[in-house]
Every structure is written in C-alpha cells, then in structure tokens.
Design an enzyme around this catalytic site. Structure first.
Site, PDB file in Angstrom:
ATOM      1  N   GLY A  48       0.693  -0.862   0.194  1.00 22.05           N
ATOM      2  CA  GLY A  48      -0.457  -0.327  -0.084  1.00 22.05           C
ATOM      3  C   GLY A  48       0.695   1.261  -0.306  1.00 22.05           C
ATOM      4  O   GLY A  48       2.197   1.913   0.483  1.00 22.05           O
ATOM      5  N   SER A  72      -0.448  -7.285  11.507  1.00 20.37           N
ATOM      6  CA  SER A  72      -0.898  -5.919  12.032  1.00 20.37           C
ATOM      7  C   SER A  72      -0.427  -4.771  11.839  1.00 20.37           C
ATOM      8  O   SER A  72      -0.007  -3.935  12.648  1.00 20.37           O
ATOM      9  CB  SER A  72      -1.821  -5.656  13.262  1.00 20.37           C
ATOM     10  N   GLY A  74      -0.185  -2.946   9.335  1.00 19.21           N
ATOM     11  CA  GLY A  74      -0.513  -1.170   9.326  1.00 19.21           C
ATOM     12  C   GLY A  74      -0.311  -0.770   8.368  1.00 19.21           C
ATOM     13  O   GLY A  74      -0.171   0.827   8.215  1.00 19.21           O
ATOM     14  N   LEU A  75       0.477  -0.790   7.150  1.00 15.99           N
ATOM     15  CA  LEU A  75       0.743  -0.781   5.863  1.00 15.99           C
ATOM     16  C   LEU A  75       1.569   0.549   5.763  1.00 15.99           C
ATOM     17  O   LEU A  75       1.005   1.398   5.581  1.00 15.99           O
ATOM     18  CB  LEU A  75      -0.683   0.331   5.400  1.00 15.99           C
ATOM     19  N   CYS A 132      -8.642   0.735   5.017  1.00 15.25           N
ATOM     20  CA  CYS A 132      -8.553   1.461   6.357  1.00 15.25           C
ATOM     21  C   CYS A 132      -9.573   1.471   6.942  1.00 15.25           C
ATOM     22  O   CYS A 132     -10.501   2.870   6.601  1.00 15.25           O
ATOM     23  CB  CYS A 132      -7.638   2.731   4.900  1.00 15.25           C
ATOM     24  N   LYS A 167     -10.392  -3.010  -3.912  1.00 10.99           N
ATOM     25  CA  LYS A 167     -10.436  -4.382  -2.637  1.00 10.99           C
ATOM     26  C   LYS A 167     -11.349  -4.309  -1.662  1.00 10.99           C
ATOM     27  O   LYS A 167     -11.446  -3.022  -1.303  1.00 10.99           O
ATOM     28  CB  LYS A 167      -9.028  -3.698  -2.229  1.00 10.99           C
ATOM     29  N   GLY A 246      -6.192 -17.266   0.901  1.00  9.10           N
ATOM     30  CA  GLY A 246      -5.477 -18.007   1.188  1.00  9.10           C
ATOM     31  C   GLY A 246      -5.703 -19.308   0.080  1.00  9.10           C
ATOM     32  O   GLY A 246      -5.007 -20.589  -0.310  1.00  9.10           O
ATOM     33  N   THR A 268      -0.589 -14.683   1.410  1.00  3.09           N
ATOM     34  CA  THR A 268       0.326 -15.497   2.249  1.00  3.09           C
ATOM     35  C   THR A 268       1.124 -16.128   1.729  1.00  3.09           C
ATOM     36  O   THR A 268       2.576 -16.593   2.622  1.00  3.09           O
ATOM     37  CB  THR A 268      -0.832 -16.260   3.383  1.00  3.09           C
TER      38      THR A 268
END
Length: 303
Positions: A48, A72, A74-75, A132, A167, A246, A268
């Site tokens: 991002g 987490s 946080g971009l 966000c 997104k 996934g 992932t």
C-alpha cells in the site's frame, strides 16, 4: 501451452496470465526478485502507498494461526514520492503489469495520493484499499458502508490515468451491496477479499499476541469465505474480479476462476514459499492441458 491461452483482460489491460501478487505480501517486487522471475508474473501489486509516509503499528504485529496468519503491520510505507522515485523505475524494467495499491485514512488523504500519481506514467492498474480505518467516522472502514465506498471511489477516479480496481473488505453483512456501490462509483473492477478481522491471545501472559490487539487474518483458513464472496459478486456486477484469499496452489486459483474471477492474487503463500506464484502459473497450465481446456477464459464463472 501457448502463453496466449493464459492471457486475461482486466478493464482493457491484458495480463499474460491471471496470477498476480497480493498487496503487502510481495513488497514492491525487488524483495522477491532473487527468487522469482518477475517477467513470468501476470502482474505485481505493490504494498500500500499513501500520500505521506506511514510508520505502521507497534510490534509485535504478525502472528501465526491455524491455517493462516494474523498481521497488524498497519500499511507501513515511505509515501508516494519515495515509491515513485525509487520503486516504480525498478518495476518498469520488467515485462509484467504494475498495480499500485492506494490507501488513506480520510477522503482528503485518498484524493491526495491519487493526485500524486495523476501525472505519473508506468502504472498499469490502480487498486484502491478501502479497508483502511476512516478517522472521520471513528475508525470504521471505508469499505463497510456502501455510500462511503461509492463516494471514495468516485472521488479518486478522475485523477487516475489507469483503470481503478477497488479492493473489498469481507467484514460486511452484504458484499454484493459494496461491490455494486463501487461499480456505481466508477470502479473498473473489484478485488476480493481483503483480510478478515481476528485476534490471538497468549494464555500464559493473558494478553493479546498482537500489540494492536486485532489483525487481518489471511491464508487457507479464509479461502471458502473468499470463494463464496467472489461467486456472489460475479453474479451481480459487470466489472472484472481479481480473486484472492488463501490461494496456495493452482487448484485453489482455478476454484476462484470458476467462481467468476478473471485474475487471482497470491498473498500469504509468498511468505511460506517465495516461488509460489510461478508454481501456481505452471499448475494452472497443467490442469488446462489435462482437461483439454484451450483458453483460460473458458473456465471463468462456469460454476
């Protein structure tokens, strides 16, 4: 198999194959270039990018879970100016599509980052991250309210030369309502799903594992939810879909395509296997050959 048989079209942009990287899991491409031939990918979605640099959340900010992971982060990113000066020239060396993920905490921040790219060439698609937290609405995600989702889509669209993919957040009651809203706002496509909200507790310290308490759940655990949402959205919008959530194998990717996705994003899996993307491309081609499928577009939405 002829590479043309794997080509897909997202809002007028032709990808040599349907496999791209998911934002936040592949850096800006450079980090994986020693492991993966970036020229083989359909596209690279970068981490991002915000107008100003973001420091992200305090650590610990990643935790493994059964069938996936929580993050987490946080971009965290150095901001649009740094990305345009340093990362974009690197990516343009490769024969792959460049997809820039845009993020913001307010409508003004989204508009500002869109303006940062308004005169910039070399971006093939933009992906708008509406998961966000909206600081103007007490932290509620932009992507959880149809009216807000439509408003932010319509606000950034005029500043961007390349097509806009929005997104979608899965943390909603009705994903179709959100998809229809961003389509009405001018989106050229949608990508789904972003992460589900989860948490993990250390039973010995009796505290959350993540410093931010909550994180985004990704990985195989969320795939059935993601496939279901792609299936629902495909039946209700006219714009193309990038499916994600996934995907670990070619079979996973094909599930999304059969549910209605034009392209798929691998996330992932990159953390576990840095060459996952190219392996998935090969597995899709092998499946098509074994099933005598001449063109990948024949599989889309067949379910």
């Amino acid at each position: 198999m002829d590479k043309k048989d794997l080509a897909v079209n997202i809002a007028g942009v032709v990808l040599k194959n349907p496999v791209i990287t998911a934002s936040g899991t592949f850096g800006s491409g450079k980090e994986y270039s020693k492991f993966v031939n970036l020229n083989e990918l359909g596209g690279i979605t970068v981490k991002g990018v915000s107008h100003e640099p973001w420091t992200g959340n305090p650590p610990p900010r990643v935790a493994e879970t059964y069938g996936g992971m929580l993050n987490s982060v946080g971009l965290q990113n150095p901001g649009a100016a740094a990305f345009i000066a340093e990362d974009l020239p690197f990516l343009r060396q490769y024969d792959t599509k460049v997809i820039v993920n845009l993020c913001g905490h307010s409508l003004d921040e989204y508009i500002a980052v869109a303006q940062d790219f308004s005169g910039v060439s070399g971006v093939d698609l933009f992906e708008l991250n509406i998961s966000c937290p909206n600081i103007e609405k007490g932290g509620m995600s932009f992507g959880t309210d149809p009216a807000t989702a439509e408003k932010v889509t319509a606000a950034v669209k005029p500043y961007l030369k390349a097509p806009l993919i929005v997104k979608l957040s899965p943390n909603v009651t009705d994903i179709v309502a959100i998809a229809k809203a961003v389509e009405a706002g001018g989106a050229d496509g949608v990508s789904l799903i972003n992460t589900l909200v989860g948490t993990k507790i250390d039973i010995y310290s009796r505290k959350p594992v993540l410093a931010n308490v909550f994180g985004g759940l990704s990985g195989p655990a969320i795939k059935p939810v993601a496939v279901r949402m792609v299936y629902q959205v495909y039946k209700n919008v006219k714009i193309p879909i990038i499916g994600m959530g996934g995907i670990m194998t070619g079979e996973d990717a094909i599930e999304f395509i059969m549910a209605g996705a034009t392209a798929v994003a691998v996330g992932t899996a990159n953390f576990i296997n840095p060459t996952a993307t190219t392996e998935i491309i090969a597995e899709i081609a092998d499946f098509m050959q074994s099933q005598n499928i001449k063109n990948i577009n024949e599989m889309r939405g067949v379910v």
